[in-house]
Structures are given as structure tokens and as C-alpha cells.
Design an enzyme around this catalytic site. Sequence first.
Site, short mmCIF file in Angstrom:
data_model
loop_
_atom_site.label_atom_id
_atom_site.label_comp_id
_atom_site.label_asym_id
_atom_site.label_seq_id
_atom_site.Cartn_x
_atom_site.Cartn_y
_atom_site.Cartn_z
N CYS A 165 0.80 -1.22 0.00
CA CYS A 165 0.00 0.00 0.00
C CYS A 165 0.84 1.28 0.00
O CYS A 165 0.30 2.38 -0.11
CB CYS A 165 -0.95 -0.03 1.19
SG CYS A 165 -1.83 -1.59 1.26
N HIS A 303 -3.54 7.88 5.83
CA HIS A 303 -3.63 6.55 5.21
C HIS A 303 -4.96 5.92 5.64
O HIS A 303 -5.70 5.43 4.79
CB HIS A 303 -2.45 5.69 5.64
CG HIS A 303 -2.44 4.33 5.04
ND1 HIS A 303 -2.29 4.13 3.68
CD2 HIS A 303 -2.58 3.08 5.58
CE1 HIS A 303 -2.33 2.83 3.42
NE2 HIS A 303 -2.52 2.18 4.55
N LYS A 332 -10.55 6.89 2.10
CA LYS A 332 -10.88 5.47 1.89
C LYS A 332 -12.39 5.21 1.92
O LYS A 332 -12.87 4.27 1.29
CB LYS A 332 -10.19 4.62 2.96
CG LYS A 332 -8.65 4.74 3.02
CD LYS A 332 -7.98 4.11 1.86
CE LYS A 332 -6.49 3.89 2.03
NZ LYS A 332 -5.65 5.09 2.22
N HIS A 337 -9.86 0.97 -0.35
CA HIS A 337 -8.40 1.06 -0.31
C HIS A 337 -7.86 0.58 -1.66
O HIS A 337 -7.90 -0.62 -1.95
CB HIS A 337 -7.87 0.19 0.84
CG HIS A 337 -6.42 0.34 1.11
ND1 HIS A 337 -5.59 1.14 0.33
CD2 HIS A 337 -5.62 -0.22 2.07
CE1 HIS A 337 -4.37 1.07 0.80
NE2 HIS A 337 -4.35 0.26 1.85
N PHE A 394 0.98 3.65 4.63
CA PHE A 394 1.62 2.61 5.44
C PHE A 394 1.26 1.25 4.86
O PHE A 394 0.10 1.03 4.48
CB PHE A 394 1.16 2.72 6.90
CG PHE A 394 1.23 4.13 7.44
CD1 PHE A 394 2.44 4.82 7.43
CD2 PHE A 394 0.09 4.77 7.89
CE1 PHE A 394 2.51 6.13 7.89
CE2 PHE A 394 0.15 6.08 8.35
CZ PHE A 394 1.36 6.76 8.35
N PHE A 396 1.75 -3.23 4.53
CA PHE A 396 2.15 -4.53 5.05
C PHE A 396 3.65 -4.70 4.80
O PHE A 396 4.18 -4.24 3.80
CB PHE A 396 1.40 -5.65 4.32
CG PHE A 396 0.12 -6.06 4.98
CD1 PHE A 396 -0.30 -5.48 6.17
CD2 PHE A 396 -0.69 -7.03 4.43
CE1 PHE A 396 -1.48 -5.86 6.80
CE2 PHE A 396 -1.87 -7.43 5.04
CZ PHE A 396 -2.26 -6.85 6.22
#
Lengths: 410, 85
Positions: A165, A303, A332, A337, A394, A396
Site C-alpha cells: 500500500c 492513510h 478510503k 483502499h 503505510f 504490510f
Amino acid sequence: MQLKRVVITGLGAITPLGNSVGELICAIESGKSAVEYIPEWEDTIGLRCKVGAYVRMENEKLIPRQSRRSMGRLSIFAVQAAEQAIKDANIRPEQLTGGRLGCVIGSTMGSAESLAEAFEIMSADKDLSKLPSTKFFQCVSHTAAMNVAQYLGITGYVLATSAACASALQAIGAGFDAIRLGKQDIMLCGGAEGLHPTVVGSFDVLYATSSNYNKEPKKTPRPFDAKRDGLVCGEGSGILVLEDLELARKRGAKIYAEIIGYNSCGNGSHVSESNHQAIVFCIEEALKSAGVNPKDVDYINAHATATIQGDKEEAFAIRQIFQDGVPVSSLKGYLGHTLGASGAIELIASLIMMQKSRIYPTLNLEEPDKDCQGIDHVMKLQDKKINILLKNCFAFGGINAALVCKKEVV
Amino acid sequence: MTEQDIIKMVNEVFADSFEIEKGKLKPEANIFNDLGLDSLDIVDLVVALQKKFGITIRSDERVRNIRTLGDIYQFILIIKKEIGK
């Protein structure tokens, strides 16, 4: 060495809310959500989340077959967004092929749909002879960058960031550096992502998706809200034209903003749990590189995907740095997302907010969760002059990115 | 399967897989110069013909000699006859 200054001179977007920047902004301004119930996802056993935000793909056949054959959904989106961006920036064909213009386009991975098709072909009877020649080019991690570069004839840098992301914001950061260092004059930068049940599944198995609103898709995701229950996946592409300020001025280009700061860092602690110390570090380093103080920032585009843990950590970090002194919103709730594309699509919308001196509120934020309080949540349309904005992403893998843009280019 | 069936099915492959207008699908059409196929397309042509006709031609050296649409019709006809034997 004197670093070059970098400005943004073109925007292009293919999104679940429309296939142009204008359509995207119009939909956000009318408070529209692109999230829908996806009946086909009922077929995927174990998938809890049944809502998503698909792009309504159109005009893909305008891309000639021999160019299109190596493109999965995300590459088609990237090519269409890139075409819009170069048109918006008034880039001439000879600039595309002159070796001083490059592209950096990120995505979580190659086309998820194409990867699934390749596995289906191969796993059925392990017969390689059934695999089309171009499937590989749709599946590779650099598929969007590669296809955009081939389609437009780009002969400068061709790079692909792959940080889930944070991919798009890292791509913009890489393009910023390439121009700052004088390696390239112009860079097409951004991200792209294609939606597929396997993509949603990667979050769903971690209980990070929204699953309580399958019958009320417009009510989710709910960034920072007390009733949030996870993210909703979307898709699309956002591409920005970054350019050496001197060159942009010389050719009389329209300038949206100057990129004045950027940072990306790892959290070094957990692959899926974001951590406020690392977010604080990332934002503070970005502000430091921009030479601005927290009080100078006029707007933060968060985010905030609406996961329980992620929103809490981001709110904590924003509170620690800015207290409640800077308006914060997440997009979002409108778009879902868009993953590897989100940093670019949301930055584009933020630049339009900057242009219009208007902040779009966080859709579906009705009651800020107690863990997310103490920051200035924008809950209804707000008129405000924005000179400096901060964009957060931010990802994974514990990867953070933050970008700082300034409207007044002195 | 008649020769006419083969022509129809090969033409369907060219229309569906390579988006070529049916009017251009003539036996004398050179698949590279007239129909615009390239090296990657040849891989996909083999995949599509194998699927369409239920044949295995990936390692058949005769594929390299194909130049025209008519060559493909004849090649498939020969393959079908060989399978029939």
C-alpha cells in the site's frame, strides 16, 4: 551539489469513482461511495468480506492489441492514467522518447487476475503448453511500469516499486529523487492495482477486512470511526507528472505544487501491525527533509484504511506530532483502499483540495473512536487554504512513507 | 472435419485471439506482413490452435514453415489426417 527542485505538472486517474480526475473529484464532492456488494465473491469459500470498489473499465480497446496483450487490469489502468497525466502536463511526444523522461510505477504485485489465471492453467494438468506467451508480462511485479514505458515509448528510467500500500508514494519519492539528483528531467510516477478475490483474501485471512457491512456497503469502510471493522479493497491507478522546476517554468507548465519533502522507512517490528513510533519517525523525517515544522502543515491526508489497529496507530502518531492543530481526513470511505495505487490517487485528490482551498471530509466517520481522538478530524466539507500538505501511506511489511507538498512555489 | 470446417475454425482463432477483421482472412494473407502477427503471437497461435483442434503441435518443426493463412489450413488438415491414421 545543488539539488534540483521538483514540481507536479500533470495528473491522471482511473478510479472506482470515475475514470478521470474530474469525475473522481465530482464524486467525492457529492459524498459518493464506490463500494458495492460483489455477489461473485460469495463463491470464494472462507471470504468474509463481500464488498469492494471496482473500476468500470472502459475504452481499453483503444490500446492496440499488441500493446494490450501484455497488460492485466492494473496495467491498462496505469496506461490510461498516464495518458491523462501527460496530456494534462502537455508533454510532447519527443520528450517521452528523449531519454530524459522516465517512469516509476508501483503495485503490490503483478495482475492478480492474471496470476490466478496462470495458476488455474498450470495447476489443472501441469501443462505448460497451454500458457499464453504474454501471461508472464501481466504477472511480473514491474508490469505497470513496463507496460506504460513500452506503450508510450519511454526511454529514460523505468522502475517499479513494490511495497504493497506504500508502492505509489514510494514511486513518487523515487521519481522525486531521480529529478532532484539531476538524473532525469521528467518522471511519470504513481501506482496501480487490480482487484481480485485473492487480493481481498490476503487481508481477509488476517481479519483486516470489513465484514459487518456486506448488506450496507456504502457504510464501510469507516476510517477512525468507533464502528469501523476493517478495510475494503479497491483498484485503479493514479499517475503524476513530476518535473524539474526550471524546465517546468521554462516551458510555461501549469504547476500544481512543489514536492518539498519525502521519507520512507521500515518499522523493524512486525509485518502486519503498524507501529506509531515508526510512523512518527517517518513523518518527522519527511517534515525535516522539507524544512518545515508541524505547525506549518495545513492538511494531512491520512492513510487510515479503517482497520482497528492501523487507524489507532496513525491517529496516535498524528496526535503526538501535530496534536489537534492540523485538519486530517481519509479518502478510503469514498474509494475503498486502492492499495498500491492509493498513495497516488489520494495525493491527486489532495492536490485538487489544495487548488480549491477545500478539505474533503472522511466519509463514514460519524463518531471518532476513543483510540482515534485528539486530532482534528474533518467530518464535513471545510473551506481552508492549504499551502502545505502531508500525505501518509503505510504498508504490510512494516513499510511507511510520507510526502510533503507545497502550493506556493517561490 | 471438412476443409471448410478447418478454415472456419482457424479464422475464428484469428478473429478472437488476434482481433483481426474477418475481411482480411484470406488464404494468401501472410500472417506476419498482412495480418501483423509477431513472435509472441506465434506462441499464442500455437496455444490457441492446440485448444481449438485438440492437437499437440508445440514441438512440431513444421510450424516454422508457416507463412500464410492457407499454410495453416493445410497444416491442420495434414495433422488431422495423421491423427486419423
